[in-house]
Design an enzyme around this catalytic site. Structure first.
Site, PDB file in Angstrom:
ATOM      1  N   GLU A  52       0.813  -1.215   0.000  1.00  0.00           N
ATOM      2  CA  GLU A  52       0.000   0.000   0.000  1.00  0.00           C
ATOM      3  C   GLU A  52       0.848   1.266   0.000  1.00  0.00           C
ATOM      4  OE1 GLU A  52      -2.514  -3.248   0.661  1.00  0.00           O
ATOM      5  OE2 GLU A  52      -0.737  -2.705   1.854  1.00  0.00           O
ATOM      6  N   PHE A  62      -6.062  -1.630   5.529  1.00  0.00           N
ATOM      7  CA  PHE A  62      -4.705  -1.641   4.995  1.00  0.00           C
ATOM      8  C   PHE A  62      -4.146  -0.230   4.778  1.00  0.00           C
ATOM      9  CE2 PHE A  62      -6.023  -5.775   2.603  1.00  0.00           C
ATOM     10  CZ  PHE A  62      -6.220  -6.411   3.820  1.00  0.00           C
ATOM     11  N   HIS A 120     -10.900  -5.608   7.782  1.00  0.00           N
ATOM     12  CA  HIS A 120     -11.562  -5.430   6.502  1.00  0.00           C
ATOM     13  C   HIS A 120     -12.773  -4.510   6.591  1.00  0.00           C
ATOM     14  CE1 HIS A 120      -9.008  -8.776   5.552  1.00  0.00           C
ATOM     15  NE2 HIS A 120      -9.454  -8.873   4.318  1.00  0.00           N
TER      16      HIS A 120
END
Length: 326
Positions: free
Chosen positions: A60, A86, A129
């Site tokens: 990322e 993330f 998530h």
């Protein structure tokens, strides 16, 4: 018009802008041949080629750094972060480099970047998530934060975000990707950033919310009118940075009572900022304190108790009743 769900509307917005502007690029983990983990970019690499729509390494920080560099060179990157949890790996690139680019360079360079990321609960996803991390971005000067609640707004807001010269953090709720379809215009149109929408008219109290909580709040409002005759106004913020305080104040002048509903943990979030601005601009129109309906200040729970953690219509109804009975 075409019937689209939220995912398809997002894909169509990217298609429109990739076709319109050769400087628009789309990249991220698996966004190319696979079309993204949720297939939001399915078919776009085939249509526009590997130089316009391409996969990146699972890094990322590299995705964010590439977006910043391309933005300074006249491109308009759409950088997908595969899941919101993330983003910590790219916080320096998003919040330090992109957000401060114009300030640091005295206006010489811009960062016209859209960082897209799925988020949100109710889908029993894995840890990291589903967290609602918008509060981290909202406190960062220089970044606009957008959270659509429906396909029509999603397409129009994303087109506006891609054309904006500021970095925009665009959050796509997992539970809304396939939730429903609605008429969405084919071709290009825009929904302005920074403008809220009254999605339900009312006279007795106001609910201010965004994302999937718009639909949860509408269910609560409909139940209150059916059982008690209480008419609740519901405002979809759509953009949570900047906040459209003018629309909120106009509603409070009419209803005199309000609650703010968010999916993120209670402390220091969008709800707290909305209440602070209401106190600054509309406190004399209030007949009761503005309350927050939000999850507790805990780590996002495992799937087994996720439904108990998230706000639901019953909790929203309890909040409205509390401000009505104050």
């Amino acid at each position: 018009m075409a019937q689209m769900n939220l995912k398809e509307a997002i894909r169509d917005a990217m298609r429109v802008e990739l076709k319109r502007d050769p400087n628009v690029l789309l990249f991220g983990e698996d966004v190319g041949k696979v079309g993204g983990v949720f297939r939001a970019s399915e078919g776009l690499q085939e249509e526009f080629g590997e130089e316009r729509v391409f996969d990146t390494p699972l890094a990322e920080s590299a995705i964010g750094g590439l977006a910043v560099g391309l933005g300074t060179q006249g491109f308009r990157p759409i950088a997908e972060i595969q899941f919101i949890g993330f983003i910590f790996e790219a916080m320096d690139q998003i919040c330090v480099q992109a957000a401060r680019m114009r300030y640091r360079s005295g206006g010489r360079y811009h960062a016209p970047i859209v960082f897209r990321t799925p988020f949100g609960g109710g889908v029993k996803a894995a840890e990291l998530h589903t967290d609602s991390l918008e509060g981290l971005l909202v406190q960062t000067p220089g970044i606009k934060v957008v959270v659509p609640s429906n396909p029509y707004d999603a397409k129009g807001l994303l087109i506006s975000a891609i054309r904006d010269n500021d970095p925009v953090f665009f959050m796509e709720h997992l539970n809304l990707y396939h939730a429903f379809r609605e008429d969405v215009p084919e071709g290009e149109y825009t929904v302005p950033l920074g403008k809220a929408k009254v999605v339900r008219e009312g006279t007795d109290a106001t609910i201010i919310t965004y994302g999937a909580m718009v639909h949860t709040s509408l269910k609560a409002a409909e139940e209150l009118e059916k059982t008690k005759g209480v008419k609740v106004e519901v405002i979809d913020l759509r953009t949570i940075m900047p906040i459209d305080i003018d629309t909120i104040v106009e509603s409070i002048k009419k209803t005199n009572r309000a609650i703010v509903v968010q999916e993120a943990q209670k402390t220091s979030g969008v709800a707290a900022e909305v209440i602070a601005q209401i106190n600054e601009k509309a406190i004399l129109h209030l007949e009761a304190p503005v309350l927050r309906v939000a999850p507790p200040d805990t780590v996002y729970p495992f799937a087994l108790i996720e439904d108990q953690w998230l706000p639901n219509p019953a909790r929203i109804i309890a909040g409205i009743n509390e401000v009505l009975e104050f």
